[in-house]
Design an enzyme around this catalytic site. Structure first.
Site, mmCIF file in Angstrom:
data_model
loop_
_atom_site.group_PDB
_atom_site.id
_atom_site.type_symbol
_atom_site.label_atom_id
_atom_site.label_comp_id
_atom_site.label_asym_id
_atom_site.label_seq_id
_atom_site.Cartn_x
_atom_site.Cartn_y
_atom_site.Cartn_z
ATOM 1 N N GLU A 214 50.787 41.051 38.794
ATOM 2 C CA GLU A 214 49.523 40.701 38.129
ATOM 3 C C GLU A 214 48.443 41.518 38.810
ATOM 4 O O GLU A 214 47.991 41.166 39.902
ATOM 5 C CB GLU A 214 49.260 39.190 38.279
ATOM 6 C CG GLU A 214 50.266 38.304 37.570
ATOM 7 C CD GLU A 214 50.055 38.244 36.060
ATOM 8 O OE1 GLU A 214 48.955 38.596 35.601
ATOM 9 O OE2 GLU A 214 51.001 37.862 35.349
ATOM 10 N N CYS A 248 39.285 39.136 37.997
ATOM 11 C CA CYS A 248 40.092 40.265 37.513
ATOM 12 C C CYS A 248 39.915 40.533 36.027
ATOM 13 O O CYS A 248 40.141 41.651 35.578
ATOM 14 C CB CYS A 248 41.562 40.023 37.834
ATOM 15 S SG CYS A 248 42.163 38.498 37.115
HETATM 16 P P1 NAD Z 1 45.201 42.739 47.563
HETATM 17 O O1 NAD Z 1 46.203 43.496 46.768
HETATM 18 O O2 NAD Z 1 44.456 43.431 48.633
HETATM 19 O O3 NAD Z 1 45.889 41.477 48.266
HETATM 20 C C1 NAD Z 1 46.732 40.595 47.555
HETATM 21 C C2 NAD Z 1 47.766 40.019 48.505
HETATM 22 O O4 NAD Z 1 48.585 41.075 49.002
HETATM 23 C C3 NAD Z 1 47.190 39.302 49.720
HETATM 24 O O5 NAD Z 1 47.919 38.123 49.946
HETATM 25 C C4 NAD Z 1 47.377 40.304 50.847
HETATM 26 O O6 NAD Z 1 47.608 39.682 52.089
HETATM 27 C C5 NAD Z 1 48.613 41.077 50.415
HETATM 28 N N1 NAD Z 1 48.584 42.479 50.854
HETATM 29 C C6 NAD Z 1 47.507 43.289 50.912
HETATM 30 N N2 NAD Z 1 47.861 44.522 51.330
HETATM 31 C C7 NAD Z 1 49.194 44.485 51.528
HETATM 32 C C8 NAD Z 1 50.150 45.451 51.955
HETATM 33 N N3 NAD Z 1 49.793 46.690 52.269
HETATM 34 N N4 NAD Z 1 51.439 45.062 52.044
HETATM 35 C C9 NAD Z 1 51.801 43.811 51.723
HETATM 36 N N5 NAD Z 1 50.937 42.855 51.328
HETATM 37 C C10 NAD Z 1 49.657 43.182 51.213
HETATM 38 O O7 NAD Z 1 44.235 42.123 46.480
HETATM 39 P P2 NAD Z 1 42.954 41.272 46.743
HETATM 40 O O8 NAD Z 1 41.903 42.149 47.344
HETATM 41 O O9 NAD Z 1 43.327 40.009 47.423
HETATM 42 O O10 NAD Z 1 42.548 40.913 45.238
HETATM 43 C C11 NAD Z 1 41.806 41.767 44.427
HETATM 44 C C12 NAD Z 1 42.676 42.504 43.446
HETATM 45 O O11 NAD Z 1 43.551 41.612 42.791
HETATM 46 C C13 NAD Z 1 41.872 43.149 42.343
HETATM 47 O O12 NAD Z 1 42.411 44.409 42.038
HETATM 48 C C14 NAD Z 1 42.044 42.200 41.176
HETATM 49 O O13 NAD Z 1 41.860 42.779 39.915
HETATM 50 C C15 NAD Z 1 43.444 41.759 41.382
HETATM 51 N N6 NAD Z 1 43.634 40.482 40.762
HETATM 52 C C16 NAD Z 1 44.448 40.403 39.684
HETATM 53 C C17 NAD Z 1 44.626 39.188 39.064
HETATM 54 C C18 NAD Z 1 45.530 39.034 37.891
HETATM 55 O O14 NAD Z 1 45.839 37.908 37.549
HETATM 56 N N7 NAD Z 1 46.001 40.091 37.262
HETATM 57 C C19 NAD Z 1 43.973 38.055 39.526
HETATM 58 C C20 NAD Z 1 43.144 38.190 40.634
HETATM 59 C C21 NAD Z 1 42.983 39.409 41.252
#
Ligand code: NAD
Length: 473
Positions: A214, A248
């Site tokens: 997602e 998002c």
């Molecule tokens: P993120 O990808 O930075 O983090 C998401 C999760 O991944 C967190 O739990 C984090 O600890 C983990 N993570 C981060 N980097 C990682 C890595 N290198 N290796 C493994 N795990 C890792 O996202 P965010 O900043 O928390 O959220 C914002 C993003 O999420 C935006 O792009 C937004 O559009 C997207 N988003 C999508 C939806 C959807 O339903 N499609 C909903 C909310 C947010």
């Protein structure tokens, strides 16, 4: 091997054993866990509102409608529907299998990992969890480390309500998640940004683990000349500035013609004033940016183009005013990456064709929006663009209907959930046939020595015949 790694493999082993012992399979167990989840939500409402306030200064109105109430509805739907969702689904058969029983069984994958982001930290951790529990899986949740207070409640309080042999929570950021991902899971459900999505998919590929991703992106919003400008401005402003723009599916940028641009900008300005007052910083209804890093990232975008409304910031409070930008270039940072903050660029196009061309040149977004009182324009836009979800004459409403799937396409993700779609996502659809061990005479035609007459007979019994006339003629 680090001690964390040991803890992760111990946890996984415990969960895997419970799964293999069949503990999560009975409907009664799943229902009890869903009810326990509802109890957790009910008994910790106040803590949850406080955490969301601490993490994002989320107004309780927004926290209720976009987090707690959505989770509650999903739990209730799963409880109400579980027995019908779990039923084997019988399918039609051909003549060769007419006497057999053929059905699709929804069976759990096993041990599932759910990785959540920080912007809707309750909803985006718990709604996937509901689907995974309903489908009979064991689950590890990994809430976001960025929304610290909510992470604490979800990792410390929630496990007390659920069966600890089957469900666990893991805390931490990149380092911990990377180590967690070295283990083998049976399904990974990830919500976050597309760059991290690729990392997750790569880790999953090592074990051929299926994934739902997602992700995010830039959601276009085309405003057509024929529209009620005041309504458009109110709907766009609410969905853009909700949760301080950290949504998002928020409209990320607006495309409109020069004919209505002036009027739209004025209406946006008036709406922002109506919603958040003279000084939006004093408004109790506006969230804050989640972290210093994200504050810096979003604030840097204020340098793009010209600020028409807002633009004020306060680093100590991680405050960014609801802002409308004009005169931005396609090459500006604000048009190159997902904004994920309270900034709305408004760009000019000549009309619907240029708007669609602009959108289709970019990655497929999670949501696409069109505003027009002309239904031909609405359907034309729908037909000629692609996105995870779509809404005409509003933003975000597609996510409030529990019977619609929620998910991206292309760069905005793969897979879907919400309601029954969550149950299906976390279920393997097993193709099942149960035959009699007798009636062997009927099988004679398929065994050697082969003959043309047997072949023709088999084909006549099994081949699907095309209906209707040929479109090529
Ligand atoms: P993120 O990808 O930075 O983090 C998401 C999760 O991944 C967190 O739990 C984090 O600890 C983990 N993570 C981060 N980097 C990682 C890595 N290198 N290796 C493994 N795990 C890792 O996202 P965010 O900043 O928390 O959220 C914002 C993003 O999420 C935006 O792009 C937004 O559009 C997207 N988003 C999508 C939806 C959807 O339903 N499609 C909903 C909310 C947010």
């Amino acid at each position: 091997m680090s001690s964390n790694m040991d803890t992760y493999s111990d946890t996984l082993l415990r969960l895997r054993q419970s799964f293999q012992n069949g503990k999560t399979r009975p409907a009664q167990f799943r229902l009890a866990q869903l009810e326990a989840l509802a109890k957790f939500l009910e008994e910790n409402r106040t803590e949850m509102f406080q955490c969301l306030k601490k993490d994002l200064n989320k107004p309780s109105f927004e926290a209720e409608i976009s987090e707690l109430s959505m989770v509650k509805s999903e739990i209730n739907l799963a409880i109400n529907s579980l027995s019908s969702w779990m039923k084997d689904e019988s399918v039609s058969r051909n003549m060769a299998t007419y006497l057999d029983t053929a059905f699709i069984r929804s069976e759990p994958f096993g041990v599932v990992l759910i990785i959540a982001p920080w912007n809707y930290p309750v909803q985006l951790t718990l709604i996937p969890l509901i689907g995974a529990i309903a489908a009979g899986n064991c689950v590890i949740i990994k809430p976001s480390e960025v929304s610290q207070s909510t992470e604490k409640v979800l990792s410390e309080l929630l496990p007390r309500y659920l069966d600890q042999d089957c469900f666990a929570a893991v805390c931490g950021g990149v380092e911990e998640t990377s180590r967690l991902l070295e283990n083998r899971f049976d399904y990974i459900f990830f919500t976050g940004n597309p760059t991290v999505g690729k990392i997750i998919m790569t880790a999953a590929a090592k074990h051929l683990t299926p994934v739902t991703l997602e992700l995010g992106g830039k959601n276009p919003c085309y405003v057509h000349d024929e529209c009620d400008i005041k309504n458009v401005a109110r709907r766009i402003s609410w969905t853009r500035f909700f949760n301080a723009g950290q949504t998002c599916i928020a409209p990320d940028y607006v495309l409109c013609s020069e004919n209505i641009k002036e009027k739209l900008l004025k209406a946006l300005q008036a709406t922002i004033h109506e919603f958040y007052g003279e000084d939006p910083k004093q408004s109790p209804d506006l969230g804050r940016i989640v972290s210093d890093r994200h504050f810096q990232r979003v604030a840097a975008m204020l340098k793009c183009g010209k600020i028409l409304v807002g633009g004020q910031t306060d680093q100590a409070e991680k405050y960014i005013a609801p802002t409308v930008l004009v005169d931005v270039a396609e090459s500006d940072q604000v048009m190159q990456e997902e904004i994920f903050g309270p900034i709305l660029p408004v760009l000019s196009v000549s009309g619907i064709d240029e708007a669609i061309h602009f959108i289709n040149q970019r990655e497929k977004p999670l949501a696409a929006y069109v505003f027009s009182s002309n239904s031909q324009i609405v359907y034309d836009f729908l037909e000629r663009t692609s996105s995870g979800g779509f809404c005409a004459n509003d933003g975000m409403m597609q996510t409030t209907i529990i019977s619609l799937p929620f998910g991206g396409v292309g760069h905005s993700g793969m897979g879907m959930y919400h309601g029954k779609f969550s149950f299906d996502t976390f279920s393997h659809k097993r193709a099942c046939v149960i035959r009699s061990d007798g009636r062997e005479k009927l099988n004679d035609v398929r065994y050697p020595p082969y003959s043309d007459s047997h072949l023709n007979f088999i084909l006549s019994m099994t081949e699907v015949k095309k209906k209707g006339s040929c479109v090529l003629l």
